[in-house]
Design an enzyme around this catalytic site. Structure first.
Site, PDB file in Angstrom:
ATOM      1  N   SER A 267     -66.321 -38.814  54.346  1.00  0.00           N
ATOM      2  CA  SER A 267     -64.937 -38.465  54.639  1.00  0.00           C
ATOM      3  C   SER A 267     -64.107 -39.661  55.115  1.00  0.00           C
ATOM      4  O   SER A 267     -64.635 -40.659  55.594  1.00  0.00           O
ATOM      5  CB  SER A 267     -64.883 -37.371  55.710  1.00  0.00           C
ATOM      6  OG  SER A 267     -65.778 -36.329  55.396  1.00  0.00           O
TER       7      SER A 267
HETATM    8  N1  SAH Z   1     -69.748 -35.865  57.061  1.00  0.00           N
HETATM    9  C1  SAH Z   1     -70.109 -36.309  55.744  1.00  0.00           C
HETATM   10  C2  SAH Z   1     -69.148 -35.770  54.713  1.00  0.00           C
HETATM   11  C3  SAH Z   1     -69.837 -35.318  53.508  1.00  0.00           C
HETATM   12  S1  SAH Z   1     -68.835 -34.374  52.390  1.00  0.00           S
HETATM   13  C4  SAH Z   1     -70.144 -37.825  55.746  1.00  0.00           C
HETATM   14  O1  SAH Z   1     -69.662 -38.405  56.712  1.00  0.00           O
HETATM   15  O2  SAH Z   1     -70.672 -38.424  54.809  1.00  0.00           O
HETATM   16  C5  SAH Z   1     -69.326 -32.732  52.745  1.00  0.00           C
HETATM   17  C6  SAH Z   1     -70.793 -32.426  52.612  1.00  0.00           C
HETATM   18  O3  SAH Z   1     -70.962 -31.029  52.806  1.00  0.00           O
HETATM   19  C7  SAH Z   1     -71.388 -32.742  51.239  1.00  0.00           C
HETATM   20  O4  SAH Z   1     -72.454 -33.638  51.414  1.00  0.00           O
HETATM   21  C8  SAH Z   1     -71.871 -31.379  50.726  1.00  0.00           C
HETATM   22  O5  SAH Z   1     -73.069 -31.449  49.984  1.00  0.00           O
HETATM   23  C9  SAH Z   1     -72.065 -30.616  52.030  1.00  0.00           C
HETATM   24  N2  SAH Z   1     -72.057 -29.160  51.932  1.00  0.00           N
HETATM   25  C10 SAH Z   1     -71.246 -28.342  51.200  1.00  0.00           C
HETATM   26  N3  SAH Z   1     -71.576 -27.068  51.412  1.00  0.00           N
HETATM   27  C11 SAH Z   1     -72.599 -27.054  52.305  1.00  0.00           C
HETATM   28  C12 SAH Z   1     -73.391 -26.026  52.904  1.00  0.00           C
HETATM   29  N4  SAH Z   1     -73.185 -24.743  52.635  1.00  0.00           N
HETATM   30  N5  SAH Z   1     -74.368 -26.389  53.755  1.00  0.00           N
HETATM   31  C13 SAH Z   1     -74.601 -27.672  54.059  1.00  0.00           C
HETATM   32  N6  SAH Z   1     -73.906 -28.701  53.506  1.00  0.00           N
HETATM   33  C14 SAH Z   1     -72.918 -28.385  52.642  1.00  0.00           C
END
Ligand code: SAH
Length: 216
Positions: free
Chosen positions: A60
């Site tokens: 993000s």
């Molecule tokens: N905080 C992360 C942002 C990743 S983007 C960072 O700093 O890199 C959001 C993430 O949420 C993705 O990796 C996606 O795979 C995950 N995601 C989406 N739905 C989800 C769920 N139901 N349970 C766990 N992770 C989920």
């Protein structure tokens, strides 16, 4: 410009945009974002943008992470649930702010890579699983704080129920196409106060886990 200079510039920029929590700014200073982005994007790691991390996901945008974490008001004694571990960048920030992070990521491969990075950086006050975060983590509940990096259509009651009394949850709400808002949910006994913190764009919170590594 060397990475340390770019990092300071980013932190000053966050400060200008209203991130005044010194502990939080210090966590941004201590976590090397370059360790959480693919090599091809190293030169952009201290720009205020989201960057691809594979599987259609992104680490993000720092400004959004900072805004959400500031709204979360994490304290050193807190037990925090993080949904959507992704690269592990926000997990790393949280490990500097609270007692222990419980992190869930639905993509096994992203999860594995994130854990490896965090251990390589000496972060060990976290517990994580590859699984469906929309269910929360019942066995570890209640949590003082819950943060989701993936958006839900509405405030997921199941997650809100895993907050302790006066606990806070921050997450994006809205569909993939519709407008998304960051909301702050505060639990007051069995009532939930909801505050709108503004609009933003996030990847959707997908229910279930992918069947194969190549699928969504
Ligand atoms: N905080 C992360 C942002 C990743 S983007 C960072 O700093 O890199 C959001 C993430 O949420 C993705 O990796 C996606 O795979 C995950 N995601 C989406 N739905 C989800 C769920 N139901 N349970 C766990 N992770 C989920």
């Amino acid at each position: 410009m060397i990475p340390a200079t770019r990092k300071i510039r980013l932190i000053l920029d966050l400060r200008r945009r209203g991130i005044t929590d010194t502990e939080l700014l210090s966590a941004f200073e201590r976590v090397p974002r370059e360790e959480f982005v693919p090599e091809a994007f190293l030169d952009k790691c201290y720009e205020d943008t989201a960057l691809p991390i594979g599987y259609g996901q992104t680490v993000s945008q720092p400004r959004v992470v900072a805004m959400m974490l500031q709204a979360l008001s994490v304290e050193p004694g807190h037990k925090v649930l993080e949904i959507g571990m992704g690269s592990g960048y926000q997990t790393a920030l949280l490990t500097h702010l609270c007692r222990r992070v419980y992190a869930i990521e639905r993509h096994k491969e992203l999860h594995r890579a994130a854990v490896k990075r965090l251990y390589a950086l000496g972060r060990d006050n976290f517990t994580s699983i590859a699984g469906d975060g929309s269910l929360g983590w019942e066995a570890q509940a209640p949590f003082a704080r819950i943060i989701s990096a993936a958006s839900a259509e509405d405030v997921p009651r199941r997650l809100a129920d895993q907050l302790e009394d006066n606990g806070i949850m921050v997450l994006p709400i809205g569909g993939e196409r519709s407008e998304q808002r960051i909301v702050k949910v505060v639990r007051r006994s069995d009532e939930f106060e909801i505050e709108d913190l503004g609009d933003v764009r996030f990847v959707p919170l997908v229910e279930g886990v992918p069947r194969s590594p190549a699928s969504d």
